[in-house]
Design a protein around this motif. Structure first.
Motif, PDB file in Angstrom:
ATOM      1  N   GLY A 105      -8.723 -32.697  -1.573  1.00  0.00           N
ATOM      2  CA  GLY A 105      -8.328 -32.776  -2.974  1.00  0.00           C
ATOM      3  C   GLY A 105      -8.380 -34.196  -3.498  1.00  0.00           C
ATOM      4  N   THR A 106      -8.023 -34.370  -4.726  1.00  0.00           N
ATOM      5  CA  THR A 106      -7.939 -35.707  -5.296  1.00  0.00           C
ATOM      6  C   THR A 106      -6.473 -36.007  -5.586  1.00  0.00           C
TER       7      THR A 106
ATOM      8  N   ASP B  65      -5.177 -36.388  -8.278  1.00  0.00           N
ATOM      9  CA  ASP B  65      -4.752 -35.608  -9.452  1.00  0.00           C
ATOM     10  C   ASP B  65      -3.988 -34.340  -9.065  1.00  0.00           C
ATOM     11  N   ASP B  66      -4.245 -33.846  -7.861  1.00  0.00           N
ATOM     12  CA  ASP B  66      -3.606 -32.606  -7.435  1.00  0.00           C
ATOM     13  C   ASP B  66      -2.271 -32.849  -6.747  1.00  0.00           C
ATOM     14  N   VAL B  67      -1.846 -34.118  -6.666  1.00  0.00           N
ATOM     15  CA  VAL B  67      -0.627 -34.448  -5.938  1.00  0.00           C
ATOM     16  C   VAL B  67       0.468 -34.889  -6.904  1.00  0.00           C
TER      17      VAL B  67
ATOM     18  N   ASN C 192       1.332 -30.279  -3.600  1.00  0.00           N
ATOM     19  CA  ASN C 192      -0.067 -29.989  -3.906  1.00  0.00           C
ATOM     20  C   ASN C 192      -0.022 -29.042  -5.108  1.00  0.00           C
ATOM     21  N   THR C 193      -0.217 -29.611  -6.289  1.00  0.00           N
ATOM     22  CA  THR C 193      -0.005 -28.826  -7.520  1.00  0.00           C
ATOM     23  C   THR C 193      -1.052 -27.725  -7.653  1.00  0.00           C
ATOM     24  N   LYS C 194      -2.245 -28.006  -7.179  1.00  0.00           N
ATOM     25  CA  LYS C 194      -3.323 -27.028  -7.289  1.00  0.00           C
ATOM     26  C   LYS C 194      -3.110 -25.870  -6.310  1.00  0.00           C
ATOM     27  N   GLY C 195      -2.720 -26.240  -5.073  1.00  0.00           N
ATOM     28  CA  GLY C 195      -2.567 -25.230  -4.030  1.00  0.00           C
ATOM     29  C   GLY C 195      -1.196 -24.565  -4.020  1.00  0.00           C
TER      30      GLY C 195
ATOM     31  N   GLN D 154      -2.798 -29.141   2.666  1.00  0.00           N
ATOM     32  CA  GLN D 154      -4.206 -28.874   2.313  1.00  0.00           C
ATOM     33  C   GLN D 154      -4.706 -29.856   1.254  1.00  0.00           C
ATOM     34  N   LEU D 155      -4.326 -31.106   1.422  1.00  0.00           N
ATOM     35  CA  LEU D 155      -4.734 -32.121   0.452  1.00  0.00           C
ATOM     36  C   LEU D 155      -5.981 -32.885   0.901  1.00  0.00           C
TER      37      LEU D 155
ATOM     38  N   MET E  67       2.648 -30.534 -15.275  1.00  0.00           N
ATOM     39  CA  MET E  67       3.125 -29.535 -14.320  1.00  0.00           C
ATOM     40  C   MET E  67       4.460 -28.988 -14.807  1.00  0.00           C
TER      41      MET E  67
END
Lengths: 77, 130
Positions: free
Chosen positions: B72-73, B75-77, B101-104, B68-69, B1
Motif C-alpha cells: 500500500g501507500t 495514504d492508506d495508513v 490500514n484504512t483501505k483494508g 497488509q500494508l 476517514m
C-alpha cells in the motif's frame, strides 16, 4: 509456572510457530539479571510493567456511556 | 476517514476484534469513537499529529505485514491514539498508537520503543466558540 535454573551464558529456547525465541542469561548479581533475547519476526518483546501500564491506560479510557460523552464533547468542541 | 468498519485488537481487550470508527462530536471535531461491535466498549481516539507537532513513529515490517500494508501507500495508513477524558485535563496514549490500514479495514495497537512517549500524556481541550 515452569521454573528453570540457568548459569551465565546459558539460555532457554521457546519454540514457536514463528520460529525459536531464545533467552540468554548474560549477567546475574544482587537480585538482578541481564537477559539477552533473540526473538523471531512477529514477536514483540516488552517489559511486563509497560504492557500492564498500557492495558491499564486502555481500561481507564473505556467509554461505556456514549451519549454522555457526546454531550461532554459537544460542550467542549 | 469518517465512518469505517475495522478489524483488530486493543491491548488488554484481545477477545474483541470487530470495531467501528465513527465521528463522535460532528465531522469537524478531531475526535473519533472506536466502538466494539460485539459489546459496549468504546474508546475516544484522535490523530496524535493534532496534539503533538513532531510526533514520529516507526512501524515494523512485521506490523506492516500483519496489517497488509506491504504493497500500500502511506495514504492508506492512519495513526490514532486513545484519549482518556478527565474533568480538567485529558490524557493521550502516545506510547501505543493504533495503526490503521484504512483501505483494508485493519488495525493494530502497537507499543513504541521510544521511551519519550508516555501512555498518559496530559493535554488540555479548549472550548471553541462560534
Amino acid at each position: 509456572m515452569l521454573v528453570l535454573s540457568r548459569r551465565r551464558q546459558e539460555a532457554i529456547v521457546i519454540k514457536t510457530l514463528e520460529g525459536d525465541l531464545r533467552v540468554v542469561l548474560l549477567e546475574a548479581e544482587k537480585g538482578r539479571a541481564r537477559l539477552g533475547i533473540e526473538a523471531p519476526r512477529g514477536c514483540t518483546v516488552l517489559r511486563e510493567e509497560l504492557l500492564r501500564e498500557i492495558e491499564n491506560a486502555n481500561r481507564m479510557s473505556v467509554i461505556d456511556d456514549v451519549e454522555r460523552l457526546k454531550q461532554m464533547l459537544g460542550k467542549k468542541r | 476517514m469518517n465512518s469505517a468498519k475495522l478489524r483488530g485488537t486493543i491491548i488488554g481487550f484481545e477477545e474483541y476484534q470487530n470495531y467501528e470508527l465513527n465521528p463522535v462530536a460532528g465531522e469537524i471535531s478531531p475526535f473519533r469513537l472506536l466502538s466494539c461491535v460485539d459489546t459496549p466498549l468504546s474508546f475516544i481516539v484522535i490523530s496524535p499529529f493534532s496534539i503533538v507537532d513532531d510526533y514520529a513513529l516507526e512501524v515494523s515490517d512485521t506490523i506492516a505485514h500483519g496489517l497488509q500494508l506491504h504493497d500500500g501507500t502511506v495514504d492508506d495508513v492512519a495513526v490514532l491514539c486513545v484519549v482518556r477524558l478527565a474533568e480538567e485535563v485529558c490524557y493521550i496514549n502516545l506510547r501505543s498508537p493504533i495503526i490503521v490500514n484504512t483501505k483494508g479495514g485493519l488495525f493494530a495497537q502497537v507499543v513504541l520503543e521510544n521511551e519519550n512517549y508516555s501512555s498518559s500524556t496530559p493535554f488540555v481541550m479548549k472550548e471553541v466558540r462560534g
